[in-house]
Write a protein that holds these residues in place. Structure first.
Motif, PDB file in Angstrom:
ATOM      1  N   ILE A 115     -10.718  -8.658   3.110  1.00  0.00           N
ATOM      2  CA  ILE A 115      -9.923  -7.631   3.778  1.00  0.00           C
ATOM      3  C   ILE A 115     -10.879  -6.593   4.352  1.00  0.00           C
ATOM      4  CG2 ILE A 115      -8.217  -5.789   3.512  1.00  0.00           C
ATOM      5  CD1 ILE A 115      -7.030  -7.326   1.154  1.00  0.00           C
ATOM      6  N   VAL A 116     -10.776  -6.357   5.660  1.00  0.00           N
ATOM      7  CA  VAL A 116     -11.493  -5.230   6.266  1.00  0.00           C
ATOM      8  C   VAL A 116     -10.522  -4.051   6.318  1.00  0.00           C
ATOM      9  CG1 VAL A 116     -13.119  -6.640   7.585  1.00  0.00           C
ATOM     10  CG2 VAL A 116     -10.925  -6.012   8.612  1.00  0.00           C
ATOM     11  N   TYR A 117     -11.049  -2.858   6.126  1.00  0.00           N
ATOM     12  CA  TYR A 117     -10.148  -1.708   6.048  1.00  0.00           C
ATOM     13  C   TYR A 117     -10.782  -0.471   6.669  1.00  0.00           C
ATOM     14  CZ  TYR A 117     -13.014  -0.179   2.081  1.00  0.00           C
ATOM     15  OH  TYR A 117     -14.059   0.225   1.287  1.00  0.00           O
ATOM     16  N   SER A 118      -9.928   0.471   7.064  1.00  0.00           N
ATOM     17  CA  SER A 118     -10.363   1.693   7.730  1.00  0.00           C
ATOM     18  C   SER A 118     -10.809   2.735   6.709  1.00  0.00           C
ATOM     19  CB  SER A 118      -9.222   2.272   8.577  1.00  0.00           C
ATOM     20  OG  SER A 118      -8.876   1.383   9.622  1.00  0.00           O
ATOM     21  N   LYS A 119     -11.970   3.317   6.981  1.00  0.00           N
ATOM     22  CA  LYS A 119     -12.514   4.362   6.114  1.00  0.00           C
ATOM     23  C   LYS A 119     -13.132   5.440   7.009  1.00  0.00           C
ATOM     24  CE  LYS A 119     -15.801   5.075   2.293  1.00  0.00           C
ATOM     25  NZ  LYS A 119     -14.817   5.637   1.329  1.00  0.00           N
ATOM     26  N   HIS A 120     -12.985   6.694   6.611  1.00  0.00           N
ATOM     27  CA  HIS A 120     -13.573   7.786   7.387  1.00  0.00           C
ATOM     28  C   HIS A 120     -14.713   8.414   6.605  1.00  0.00           C
ATOM     29  CE1 HIS A 120     -13.774  10.592  10.655  1.00  0.00           C
ATOM     30  NE2 HIS A 120     -12.676  10.100  11.188  1.00  0.00           N
ATOM     31  N   ASN A 167      -8.916  11.969   2.356  1.00  0.00           N
ATOM     32  CA  ASN A 167      -8.546  11.665   0.964  1.00  0.00           C
ATOM     33  C   ASN A 167      -7.513  10.554   0.893  1.00  0.00           C
ATOM     34  OD1 ASN A 167     -10.283  13.595  -0.122  1.00  0.00           O
ATOM     35  ND2 ASN A 167      -8.745  15.223   0.034  1.00  0.00           N
ATOM     36  N   GLU A 168      -6.581  10.573   1.821  1.00  0.00           N
ATOM     37  CA  GLU A 168      -5.540   9.535   1.877  1.00  0.00           C
ATOM     38  C   GLU A 168      -6.176   8.151   2.026  1.00  0.00           C
ATOM     39  OE1 GLU A 168      -1.364   8.172   2.575  1.00  0.00           O
ATOM     40  OE2 GLU A 168      -1.992  10.236   2.230  1.00  0.00           O
ATOM     41  N   LEU A 169      -7.161   8.033   2.899  1.00  0.00           N
ATOM     42  CA  LEU A 169      -7.823   6.748   3.114  1.00  0.00           C
ATOM     43  C   LEU A 169      -8.662   6.340   1.905  1.00  0.00           C
ATOM     44  CD1 LEU A 169      -8.820   7.198   6.859  1.00  0.00           C
ATOM     45  CD2 LEU A 169      -7.126   5.597   5.948  1.00  0.00           C
ATOM     46  N   ASN A 170      -9.226   7.297   1.208  1.00  0.00           N
ATOM     47  CA  ASN A 170      -9.961   6.976  -0.022  1.00  0.00           C
ATOM     48  C   ASN A 170      -9.028   6.455  -1.112  1.00  0.00           C
ATOM     49  OD1 ASN A 170     -12.437   7.639   1.041  1.00  0.00           O
ATOM     50  ND2 ASN A 170     -12.446   9.728   0.214  1.00  0.00           N
ATOM     51  N   LEU A 228       0.838  -1.191   0.000  1.00  0.00           N
ATOM     52  CA  LEU A 228       0.000   0.000   0.000  1.00  0.00           C
ATOM     53  C   LEU A 228       0.878   1.247   0.000  1.00  0.00           C
ATOM     54  CD1 LEU A 228      -2.857  -0.743   2.574  1.00  0.00           C
ATOM     55  CD2 LEU A 228      -3.128  -0.303   0.122  1.00  0.00           C
ATOM     56  N   LYS A 229       0.612   2.131  -0.942  1.00  0.00           N
ATOM     57  CA  LYS A 229       1.317   3.409  -0.978  1.00  0.00           C
ATOM     58  C   LYS A 229       0.623   4.435  -0.082  1.00  0.00           C
ATOM     59  CE  LYS A 229       2.823   7.058  -4.172  1.00  0.00           C
ATOM     60  NZ  LYS A 229       2.844   7.517  -5.599  1.00  0.00           N
ATOM     61  N   TYR A 230      -0.699   4.327   0.020  1.00  0.00           N
ATOM     62  CA  TYR A 230      -1.484   5.301   0.781  1.00  0.00           C
ATOM     63  C   TYR A 230      -2.060   4.675   2.045  1.00  0.00           C
ATOM     64  CZ  TYR A 230      -1.263   7.974  -3.568  1.00  0.00           C
ATOM     65  OH  TYR A 230      -0.826   8.646  -4.685  1.00  0.00           O
ATOM     66  N   GLY A 231      -2.490   5.545   2.960  1.00  0.00           N
ATOM     67  CA  GLY A 231      -3.127   5.101   4.184  1.00  0.00           C
ATOM     68  C   GLY A 231      -2.438   5.647   5.422  1.00  0.00           C
TER      69      GLY A 231
END
Length: 338
Positions: free
Chosen positions: A217-222, A231-234, A191-194
């Protein structure tokens, strides 16, 4: 073949480090110790618990913990985050291997001398079987910085593994070669972002995205556009949607919505639900007394319909930048002595 062992496979035990007055928990020691007592009380229902305590602690008189499944080990430690400084376990053919990577306090941010030496004491403690061999690796790697799906796919972040505060002499290509020689995996997904506010780990993967099984895969989203890393998480979400397993199949992605938890000064804390912990027939889910808790619990109950989902109020853990997965380390089946 070397195989990383998934959390959802059978486990012999879980390791915890008991907070003491020489850790960063000193200001809140009684409260965090009571939290650890509750963790032990829950964990012993599902397997053995190895509790690492200070060398000068008389656990028989000082600790009100008496369980058949509880084993005490005495050692010096700097902190409690055993996921990162503890061992990583693999099976190599029919051999059981205890991997001892280097630990440098998350890029020399915190004291780490005792934590870096802990695995030597742990291996010599006598709790492991005679079939277990120890392998020392001259590479800084925290357990929370990699995840895997038990079928040869490793998930990690560039911002941590390629950070110059860990292994400046290693490029992405040389890390992939090193991992290939150790883990003999089929694919690394970078992953490059996050990023999360308040995270001191340079974006550990278990704070951002984690395999719930080989395909999910579960992942963090705001949901708040005003969150600094919204935006980073998107962008991370988009990356995850482009990832494929070793057979070219897309993963099933399930978002877990981040709660807005702040410290007393109003700073964001890195509260995340991806920092869940699987221990045999139970899934321990960190919660934060936030409106997002219910959604997270519902997601885990749907994914793990064959396990007991146990919410754990982890607000005290996140004050020091971590959560349940960070504070635990699994010992897979076959590693403990009889």
């Amino acid at each position: 073949m070397s195989t990383l062992i998934a959390e959802w496979e059978k486990q012999d035990a879980v390791i915890l480090i008991y907070p003491h007055e020489k850790t960063d928990w000193n200001y809140n020691l009684l409260k965090v110790r009571l939290f650890y007592h509750k963790l032990v009380e829950q964990f012993v229902k599902f397997g053995k618990v190895i509790l690492i305590i200070p060398e000068n602690m008389d656990f028989q008189n000082e600790l009100d913990l008496n369980y058949d499944n509880l084993i005490f080990l005495q050692a010096k430690t700097n902190d409690t985050w055993i996921r990162d400084n503890g061992p990583i376990f693999i099976k190599k053919n029919n051999n059981y291997v205890f991997l001892n990577f280097k630990f440098n306090g998350w890029g020399n941010r915190f004291n780490f001398e005792f934590d870096n030496e802990l695995n030597d004491k742990l291996f010599l403690s006598g709790i492991f079987g005679k079939n277990v061999e120890k392998r020392n690796i001259n590479f800084v790697l925290e357990g929370g910085s990699i995840d895997h799906n038990s079928e040869g796919v490793i998930l990690t972040t560039q911002s941590c593994l390629l950070n110059k505060n860990r292994n400046p002499q290693y490029s992405k290509e040389t890390i992939e070669k090193l991992f290939s020689s150790i883990f003999e995996h089929k694919k690394i997904l970078w992953l490059k972002y996050g990023k999360l506010m308040g995270d001191h780990t340079d974006s550990h993967i278990d704070m951002l995205a984690k395999f719930a099984n080989k395909d999910v895969i579960v992942y963090s989203k705001h949901l708040n556009p005003n969150y600094p890393y919204y935006n980073e998480l998107n962008l991370m979400e988009k990356e995850l949607s482009n990832f494929r397993n070793h057979n070219g199949k897309q993963f099933d992605l399930i978002p877990l919505f981040l709660p807005e938890i702040r410290d007393k000064k109003g700073n964001f804390l890195p509260a995340t639900y991806t920092n869940f912990f699987i221990f045999n027939n139970a899934v321990f889910v960190p919660i934060y007394c936030s409106k997002e808790d219910e959604h997270a619990i519902d997601i885990f109950e749907k994914i793990f319909s064959d396990k007991l989902v146990i919410p754990i109020d982890s607000r005290i853990l996140v004050t020091q930048g971590g959560s349940l997965h960070c504070a635990t380390n699994n010992i897979p089946h076959g590693f403990l002595g009889q």
